[in-house]
Design a protein around this motif. Sequence first.
Motif, mmCIF file in Angstrom:
data_model
loop_
_atom_site.group_PDB
_atom_site.id
_atom_site.type_symbol
_atom_site.label_atom_id
_atom_site.label_comp_id
_atom_site.label_asym_id
_atom_site.label_seq_id
_atom_site.Cartn_x
_atom_site.Cartn_y
_atom_site.Cartn_z
ATOM 1 N N ALA A 35 6.243 43.549 6.216
ATOM 2 C CA ALA A 35 5.918 43.644 7.639
ATOM 3 C C ALA A 35 5.317 42.335 8.152
ATOM 4 C CB ALA A 35 4.940 44.789 7.880
ATOM 5 N N LEU A 36 4.765 41.553 7.225
ATOM 6 C CA LEU A 36 4.161 40.274 7.594
ATOM 7 C C LEU A 36 5.168 39.142 7.463
ATOM 8 C CD1 LEU A 36 1.566 38.655 8.310
ATOM 9 C CD2 LEU A 36 1.137 38.478 5.847
ATOM 10 N N ILE A 37 5.775 39.024 6.301
ATOM 11 C CA ILE A 37 6.738 37.959 6.020
ATOM 12 C C ILE A 37 7.948 38.593 5.348
ATOM 13 C CG2 ILE A 37 7.165 35.814 4.774
ATOM 14 C CD1 ILE A 37 4.190 35.205 4.978
ATOM 15 N N PRO A 38 9.090 38.608 5.987
ATOM 16 C CA PRO A 38 10.282 39.269 5.415
ATOM 17 C C PRO A 38 10.664 38.682 4.061
ATOM 18 C CG PRO A 38 10.624 38.702 7.726
ATOM 19 C CD PRO A 38 9.358 38.031 7.314
ATOM 20 N N SER A 39 11.244 39.518 3.225
ATOM 21 C CA SER A 39 11.721 39.056 1.924
ATOM 22 C C SER A 39 12.773 37.967 2.128
ATOM 23 C CB SER A 39 12.311 40.221 1.130
ATOM 24 O OG SER A 39 13.377 40.826 1.841
ATOM 25 N N GLY A 40 12.797 37.026 1.208
ATOM 26 C CA GLY A 40 13.713 35.909 1.334
ATOM 27 C C GLY A 40 13.087 34.689 1.963
ATOM 28 N N ILE A 90 -8.733 36.004 13.501
ATOM 29 C CA ILE A 90 -7.268 35.877 13.515
ATOM 30 C C ILE A 90 -6.810 35.524 12.103
ATOM 31 C CG2 ILE A 90 -5.300 34.636 14.473
ATOM 32 C CD1 ILE A 90 -6.981 34.098 16.964
ATOM 33 N N GLN A 91 -5.834 36.243 11.620
ATOM 34 C CA GLN A 91 -5.438 36.110 10.223
ATOM 35 C C GLN A 91 -4.672 34.812 9.986
ATOM 36 O OE1 GLN A 91 -4.853 38.718 12.215
ATOM 37 N NE2 GLN A 91 -5.549 40.615 11.248
ATOM 38 N N GLY A 92 -5.117 34.060 8.982
ATOM 39 C CA GLY A 92 -4.390 32.864 8.593
ATOM 40 C C GLY A 92 -3.009 33.183 8.070
ATOM 41 N N THR A 93 -2.869 34.318 7.386
ATOM 42 C CA THR A 93 -1.546 34.694 6.865
ATOM 43 C C THR A 93 -0.569 34.972 8.000
ATOM 44 O OG1 THR A 93 -2.284 37.016 6.677
ATOM 45 C CG2 THR A 93 -2.460 35.631 4.707
ATOM 46 N N TYR A 94 -1.053 35.483 9.122
ATOM 47 C CA TYR A 94 -0.183 35.717 10.275
ATOM 48 C C TYR A 94 0.361 34.398 10.809
ATOM 49 C CZ TYR A 94 1.220 36.738 15.076
ATOM 50 O OH TYR A 94 1.913 36.806 16.253
ATOM 51 N N ILE A 95 -0.497 33.376 10.861
ATOM 52 C CA ILE A 95 -0.056 32.078 11.355
ATOM 53 C C ILE A 95 1.006 31.495 10.437
ATOM 54 C CG2 ILE A 95 -0.787 29.737 11.878
ATOM 55 C CD1 ILE A 95 -1.689 31.850 13.917
ATOM 56 N N ALA A 358 -4.719 48.615 9.108
ATOM 57 C CA ALA A 358 -5.998 47.984 8.786
ATOM 58 C C ALA A 358 -5.909 46.479 8.998
ATOM 59 C CB ALA A 358 -6.391 48.311 7.349
ATOM 60 N N TYR A 359 -4.748 45.914 8.700
ATOM 61 C CA TYR A 359 -4.532 44.472 8.895
ATOM 62 C C TYR A 359 -4.810 44.091 10.349
ATOM 63 C CZ TYR A 359 -2.069 39.943 8.725
ATOM 64 O OH TYR A 359 -1.752 38.607 8.797
ATOM 65 N N ASN A 360 -4.234 44.844 11.296
ATOM 66 C CA ASN A 360 -4.403 44.510 12.710
ATOM 67 C C ASN A 360 -5.804 44.825 13.210
ATOM 68 O OD1 ASN A 360 -1.765 43.582 12.986
ATOM 69 N ND2 ASN A 360 -0.966 45.591 13.532
ATOM 70 N N ASN A 361 -6.341 45.977 12.833
ATOM 71 C CA ASN A 361 -7.666 46.360 13.310
ATOM 72 C C ASN A 361 -8.741 45.387 12.854
ATOM 73 O OD1 ASN A 361 -6.868 48.648 14.713
ATOM 74 N ND2 ASN A 361 -7.287 50.047 13.018
ATOM 75 N N SER A 362 -8.560 44.816 11.678
ATOM 76 C CA SER A 362 -9.628 43.997 11.091
ATOM 77 C C SER A 362 -9.928 42.766 11.928
ATOM 78 C CB SER A 362 -9.248 43.579 9.670
ATOM 79 O OG SER A 362 -8.098 42.743 9.654
#
Length: 511
Positions: A35-40, A90-95, A358-362
């Motif tokens: 959901a964060l980073i697609p496979s591949g 703001i999540q670094g992994t999202y960026i 939980a990822y978004n709420n945090s």
Amino acid sequence: MSAKVLLASALFSAPLMASPLYGNSSILWKDCPTALIPSGSKASCGYLKVPLDWENPSKGVIEIGLAKLPARKPQSRIGNLFFQPGGPGIQGTYIISQAASGQMKWGEDILDHFDLIGVDLRGTGLSNPIDCDPDLYNQVLPVYPTTDAEFAARVKRNKALRQSCIDRTGIPLVDYMDTVSIAKDHEAVRIALGGEPMNWFGTSYGTQLGSQYAELFPHNIRSMMLDCSVSISQAEVPTFALAATAVEATFKSFLSWCAQQNATTCPLAHYNPTKSLEEVWLDLMARIEKKPLSCSDSQHCLLGPEMSADEVRTLVLSLSYGEFNFAPLAQAIGQALNQNSANAFASHMSLPSDTNTAYNNSQSYSNTAIVCQDWHHNDQSALDIQLKYTLVQTHAPLMMGFSPTYREFELNCIGWPTPTRNPPHKISIPRTPNMPTILMVESLRDPATALAWGMQLREEIGRDRAVIISKNMTGHSVYEQPGTVGGEIAAAMEKYLLTLALPEDGKIYQS
């Protein structure tokens, strides 16, 4: 890559030795959540165990999550570039996911020569996200309490929210989310990635985290760039006043833009030709104070069928973070003027809920946890709040002091029952042979981190140790804007990261 880039890379290519405190764990690499980073994708995710309490490691451990996007030209790789997008929360992994998909644009040379690293702050995203009661978090209370009962209700809410975070998370992580602890987490990640010197690019809260990292680890840094700086040295009232006037200036910039538009683009400008735009806006807010706007969009009206003036100002603030939002802000104000409807405003509302991940709420919960441990919150009664209200009535009547610093640093932390673990102080970075000159980048009209904060932080770092440049723009964060990256100032920023070459100190860029 130029010879200067190669030279800068070679000068900092030798890994530094890991100290016993930070070098006891290794990163466990896994596939990223799809959901964060697609496979591949070329991006990967990792987890590193660190102490819950760096001062007392026996209290247990938590996991720090991160994502890495490798350099496209590994043969000319300079190192790891840590990007911290702010919030805080703001999540670094999202960026990194945005960079991997191309939705956040980066300079081609940056993508070629750096591994991009996004670390989720402890308690956020992939880093043991804290969970709190969303009903308490979203509880609607007066922004400026006028009675002791209203003030007591705010204190009760804040204390109950903190306790809910402990109860729902299962560990007291909410009490260990100060910036010093977060900086130590990043040092542990740096060492676990191989110990290469730190390349730091922080925006907003990421500038505070970067400057405090430099206080602790000045000998471990190759480059440090701070975009829209936070200064944590000021007392509460000056911080409140400065933030209020910064938001006011940004809103005036919006009104100036609006005055140049047609009635379709900005209805506010043509609503009542006999009055100024400021007068029309103040009339609208007075009307909403008496009768809230109706809100009928069940998908977006998250706080019920009405929207108060406080909520409208909050959303106006959130839509002032960049000129790219001026058009939707104008449409929302137009709908409020002509239809007494808040639906357009509500479409920009985002609140934590039990139906979210939980990822978004945090992101929301961690914001409160961090700032309540980094900033003093000295209000003891409704009178203290009313004195601030009097100040903004005089000096910032259009937006009434609705700033991130007041809403987040002060209001949500009144009565917070734990000590301020990282109290405000002047940044003092030890002088070491390897410490580079820091590049500071500011927006001239920033609603979140006033230009004066950058000037103050530069003085604390030392005029001989920091170069400051600015862009003639309205908005928050200079490099990190939607769409394409470019312009003269972006080129200067990228050149610094690549070669350590500094632009002219004090220069104001037009693009």
